[in-house]
Enzyme design. Structure first.
Site, mmCIF file in Angstrom:
data_model
loop_
_atom_site.group_PDB
_atom_site.id
_atom_site.type_symbol
_atom_site.label_atom_id
_atom_site.label_comp_id
_atom_site.label_asym_id
_atom_site.label_seq_id
_atom_site.Cartn_x
_atom_site.Cartn_y
_atom_site.Cartn_z
ATOM 1 N N LYS A 22 68.586 7.404 55.414
ATOM 2 C CA LYS A 22 69.642 7.633 54.155
ATOM 3 C C LYS A 22 69.577 8.949 53.771
ATOM 4 C CE LYS A 22 67.930 6.064 49.993
ATOM 5 N NZ LYS A 22 68.029 7.312 49.065
ATOM 6 N N ASN A 23 68.265 9.611 53.468
ATOM 7 C CA ASN A 23 68.160 10.895 52.675
ATOM 8 C C ASN A 23 68.533 11.970 53.882
ATOM 9 O OD1 ASN A 23 67.534 9.431 50.628
ATOM 10 N ND2 ASN A 23 65.262 9.813 50.522
ATOM 11 N N ARG A 92 71.801 9.743 41.494
ATOM 12 C CA ARG A 92 71.249 10.890 41.733
ATOM 13 C C ARG A 92 71.469 11.603 43.010
ATOM 14 N NH1 ARG A 92 67.677 14.869 39.272
ATOM 15 N NH2 ARG A 92 66.772 15.990 40.924
ATOM 16 N N CYS A 116 66.527 8.079 36.961
ATOM 17 C CA CYS A 116 66.427 6.651 37.533
ATOM 18 C C CYS A 116 65.179 6.492 36.816
ATOM 19 C CB CYS A 116 66.364 6.255 38.733
ATOM 20 S SG CYS A 116 65.262 6.851 40.017
ATOM 21 N N ARG A 121 63.983 13.113 36.516
ATOM 22 C CA ARG A 121 64.847 13.697 37.679
ATOM 23 C C ARG A 121 65.588 14.973 37.117
ATOM 24 N NH1 ARG A 121 65.259 9.800 41.425
ATOM 25 N NH2 ARG A 121 65.500 11.402 42.918
ATOM 26 N N ILE A 123 67.144 18.530 36.861
ATOM 27 C CA ILE A 123 67.967 19.839 37.792
ATOM 28 C C ILE A 123 67.652 21.363 37.444
ATOM 29 C CG2 ILE A 123 69.478 18.022 38.520
ATOM 30 C CD1 ILE A 123 71.696 19.509 36.987
ATOM 31 N N ASP A 124 66.648 21.674 36.819
ATOM 32 C CA ASP A 124 66.525 22.887 36.309
ATOM 33 C C ASP A 124 66.259 23.943 37.486
ATOM 34 O OD1 ASP A 124 64.098 21.185 36.688
ATOM 35 O OD2 ASP A 124 62.865 23.012 35.840
ATOM 36 N N LEU A 125 65.548 23.386 38.624
ATOM 37 C CA LEU A 125 65.312 23.869 39.867
ATOM 38 C C LEU A 125 66.302 24.467 40.498
ATOM 39 C CD1 LEU A 125 61.961 22.560 41.374
ATOM 40 C CD2 LEU A 125 62.303 24.293 39.333
ATOM 41 N N ASP A 305 57.709 8.359 48.368
ATOM 42 C CA ASP A 305 58.650 6.997 48.552
ATOM 43 C C ASP A 305 57.968 5.731 49.399
ATOM 44 O OD1 ASP A 305 61.816 8.901 49.391
ATOM 45 O OD2 ASP A 305 60.782 8.590 47.790
ATOM 46 N N ILE A 327 54.371 13.639 42.951
ATOM 47 C CA ILE A 327 55.507 14.051 42.895
ATOM 48 C C ILE A 327 56.456 13.450 41.644
ATOM 49 C CG2 ILE A 327 57.623 14.041 44.179
ATOM 50 C CD1 ILE A 327 55.229 15.468 45.689
ATOM 51 N N ARG A 398 70.335 -0.291 48.236
ATOM 52 C CA ARG A 398 70.822 0.990 48.363
ATOM 53 C C ARG A 398 70.282 1.836 49.611
ATOM 54 N NH1 ARG A 398 69.941 3.892 42.786
ATOM 55 N NH2 ARG A 398 70.463 5.539 44.220
HETATM 56 C C1 EPZ Z 1 64.650 13.716 47.267
HETATM 57 O O1 EPZ Z 1 64.759 13.257 45.931
HETATM 58 C C2 EPZ Z 1 64.940 12.074 47.837
HETATM 59 N N1 EPZ Z 1 66.294 11.620 47.409
HETATM 60 C C3 EPZ Z 1 63.910 11.067 47.183
HETATM 61 O O2 EPZ Z 1 63.844 9.652 47.707
HETATM 62 C C4 EPZ Z 1 62.485 11.520 47.305
HETATM 63 O O3 EPZ Z 1 61.364 10.571 46.657
HETATM 64 C C5 EPZ Z 1 62.302 13.243 46.881
HETATM 65 O O4 EPZ Z 1 63.164 13.807 47.484
HETATM 66 C C6 EPZ Z 1 60.918 13.675 47.151
HETATM 67 O O5 EPZ Z 1 60.491 13.527 48.448
HETATM 68 C C7 EPZ Z 1 66.806 11.995 48.127
HETATM 69 O O6 EPZ Z 1 66.737 12.622 49.183
HETATM 70 C C8 EPZ Z 1 68.472 11.328 48.085
HETATM 71 P P1 EPZ Z 1 62.793 16.458 44.275
HETATM 72 P P2 EPZ Z 1 65.073 14.753 44.939
HETATM 73 O O7 EPZ Z 1 63.841 17.436 43.926
HETATM 74 O O8 EPZ Z 1 65.748 15.911 45.673
HETATM 75 C C9 EPZ Z 1 61.140 17.430 40.156
HETATM 76 C C10 EPZ Z 1 64.315 7.577 47.634
HETATM 77 O O9 EPZ Z 1 63.817 6.349 47.445
HETATM 78 N N2 EPZ Z 1 62.255 18.361 39.918
HETATM 79 O O10 EPZ Z 1 62.104 17.029 45.587
HETATM 80 O O11 EPZ Z 1 65.400 14.406 43.597
HETATM 81 C C11 EPZ Z 1 61.304 16.014 40.095
HETATM 82 O O12 EPZ Z 1 61.567 15.542 38.805
HETATM 83 C C12 EPZ Z 1 64.412 8.728 46.698
HETATM 84 O O13 EPZ Z 1 65.006 7.581 48.916
HETATM 85 C C13 EPZ Z 1 62.341 18.987 38.669
HETATM 86 O O14 EPZ Z 1 61.271 18.987 38.077
HETATM 87 O O15 EPZ Z 1 63.414 15.206 44.686
HETATM 88 C C14 EPZ Z 1 60.296 15.318 40.718
HETATM 89 O O16 EPZ Z 1 59.169 15.173 40.018
HETATM 90 C C15 EPZ Z 1 63.732 8.717 45.689
HETATM 91 N N3 EPZ Z 1 63.513 20.057 38.838
HETATM 92 C C16 EPZ Z 1 60.060 16.342 41.978
HETATM 93 O O17 EPZ Z 1 60.541 17.451 41.505
HETATM 94 C C17 EPZ Z 1 64.540 20.026 39.607
HETATM 95 O O18 EPZ Z 1 65.451 20.744 39.517
HETATM 96 C C18 EPZ Z 1 60.465 16.144 43.336
HETATM 97 O O19 EPZ Z 1 61.834 15.942 43.187
HETATM 98 C C19 EPZ Z 1 64.513 19.115 40.636
HETATM 99 C C20 EPZ Z 1 63.179 18.300 40.929
#
Ligand code: EPZ
Length: 417
Positions: A22-23, A92, A116, A121, A123-125, A305, A327, A398
């Protein structure tokens, strides 16, 4: 079909074929926007999030159709960089369209993608990095606007290897003028798959699979065919299903090279994992051994995950296990329902729990509140004595293509209604 009835207590036995990731599929489908030709993406899982992404691409004017083997996308015409708000809300993964739309259209209007239950979650980064590439962001009445009159390469260092931010930066960078060097990039296999798809379209990306990506943008990208790798999280889900039920399962096509940390934890639980070119053969103990410490980390560490599934398995462990979630800030929502099943779980602090294994869990009414937590409750129900009824199963669908059918074929007494 939002209910799943489970009559627990059966040790799973047999073979399950692992679906496409999926991802990986979601960002690759978004990236088809970056070429004006046709791409065929094979091995896409037929799950709600992928169907949703297909609808989003169609809403942007792309021609998208499911075929026998996969999804064909023709991106010649795109009507606008504006995502329908109702489609983005609460999903998301629509966020991965941000980078692609900036790359293709130079502008985006979208609802803030939903967080969620596992955390806020932010999106600042994403925003901070894309600003360094010349993208302006602003907010109006709750809507996020982005515009890039001169999208250019930049030297970017992420403070955290965010998967989504890495994907958005890469998709913008392949279209930007000049070179982007991205340090502390996420190394998840799904990011690697996206980079390999873009390289197959003609993008120039060095360091694929490492934490430093160098992208030389500004090239015309052409359509291509690409096969999505198998889903390591789905494979890990069935692996822990075998562990919690004391079963013997063959995970056909499991991407074992991406699952070292997962296999290591399973082996610490006492499961025998035989890796073959066709998949992983898992033989679990009747009751798992408790792993002293399981800590989630960015790839290649233990994946967040699969944290809930490991937690579910450890509720039956022989001994005590500490699980640390590094995470997400709120990924222990399954603790309460597992306690209702008889689990002995102590929340030590916001990021860690201590699990004392018990002999038995007992079936009860359960509610899935997010994708992976829902799958973990299903695993616990498989192992529990008596009947469980799981609601909120749309969350599980999903991410899992045929989870009830797969589990039935492994001998589980499961019915979805
Ligand atoms: C991806 O989410 C995956 N989703 C998630 O899978 C997975 O858990 C996650 O990566 C970590 O491996 C998809 O690929 C669709 P991150 P993502 O940006 O991109 C913080 C599933 O069940 N963060 O690596 O949203 C964030 O809050 C899903 O399939 C910021 O602070 O993950 C989190 O604590 C759940 N600011 C951490 O970083 C930002 O701008 C990891 O987030 C972005 C993220």
């Amino acid at each position: 079909m939002d209910f799943i009835h489970v009559q627990g207590g059966v040790a799973l036995k047999g073979k399950v074929r692992i679906q496409g990731s999926k991802n990986a599929a979601l960002p690759i489908l978004a990236a088809t926007l970056l070429t004006k030709e046709t791409s065929c993406i094979y091995n896409c899982p037929r799950i709600a999030d992928v169907h949703h992404m297909v609808s989003l691409l169609r809403s942007l004017g792309l021609q998208v159709c499911w075929e026998e083997q996969g999804i064909r996308v023709n991106s010649t015409d795109i009507c606008r960089g504006e995502l329908p708000t109702e489609a983005v809300k609460g999903m998301r993964s629509s966020l991965c369209l941000l980078g692609a739309l900036i790359g293709r259209c130079g502008e985006v209007r979208m609802e803030y993608p939903g967080g969620c239950m596992i955390g806020k979650r932010p999106i600042d980064l994403h925003i901070r990095a894309l600003r360094e590439m010349g993208v302006d962001f602003w907010e109006e009445q709750g809507m996020l606007y982005a515009k890039a009159d001169n999208l250019h390469g930049a030297e970017i260092m992420l403070p955290f290897p965010s998967v989504g931010a890495t994907e958005n930066i890469v998709m913008a960078a392949v279209m930007a003028e000049g070179c982007t060097v991205l340090s502390r990039a996420a190394r998840e296999p799904e990011v690697e798959a996206l980079c390999r798809y873009l390289a197959a379209c003609g993008a120039c990306i060095e360091g694929i699979g490492t934490g430093t990506l160098t992208i030389r943008g500004g090239r015309e990208l052409y359509g291509t065919s690409y096969r999505v790798p198998e889903d390591r999280i789905v494979a890990g889900t069935y692996l822990f299903a075998a562990a919690i039920t004391g079963g013997c399962v063959f995970l056909e096509r499991a991407p074992f090279s991406q699952m070292e940390a997962v296999i290591h934890v399973a082996e610490q639980m006492g499961a025998q994992c035989d890796v073959t070119p066709k998949g992983i053969y898992v033989q679990a103990k009747e009751r798992p051994k408790s792993v002293p410490l399981i800590r989630t980390a960015p790839y290649p560490g233990f994946p967040t995950d699969l944290q809930s599934m490991a937690l579910a398995a450890m509720t039956k462990g022989r001994g005590v296990c500490v699980i640390e979630e590094k995470i997400f800030e709120n990924r222990f929502r399954v603790v309460e329902p597992l306690r209702q099943m008889g689990a002995d779980i102590q929340i030590m602090n916001a990021g860690s729990v201590k699990v004392r294994g018990v002999e038995k869990l007992y079936g009860t009414c359960l509610e899935a509140k997010e994708l992976r937590g829902g799958a973990a409750l299903l695993l616990a129900a498989l192992s529990a004595e008596g009947e469980s009824v799981l609601t909120g199963c749309s969350y599980i669908y999903r991410g899992y293509e045929n989870i009830c059918k797969d589990l039935r074929e492994l001998g589980a007494r499961v019915a979805s209604v």
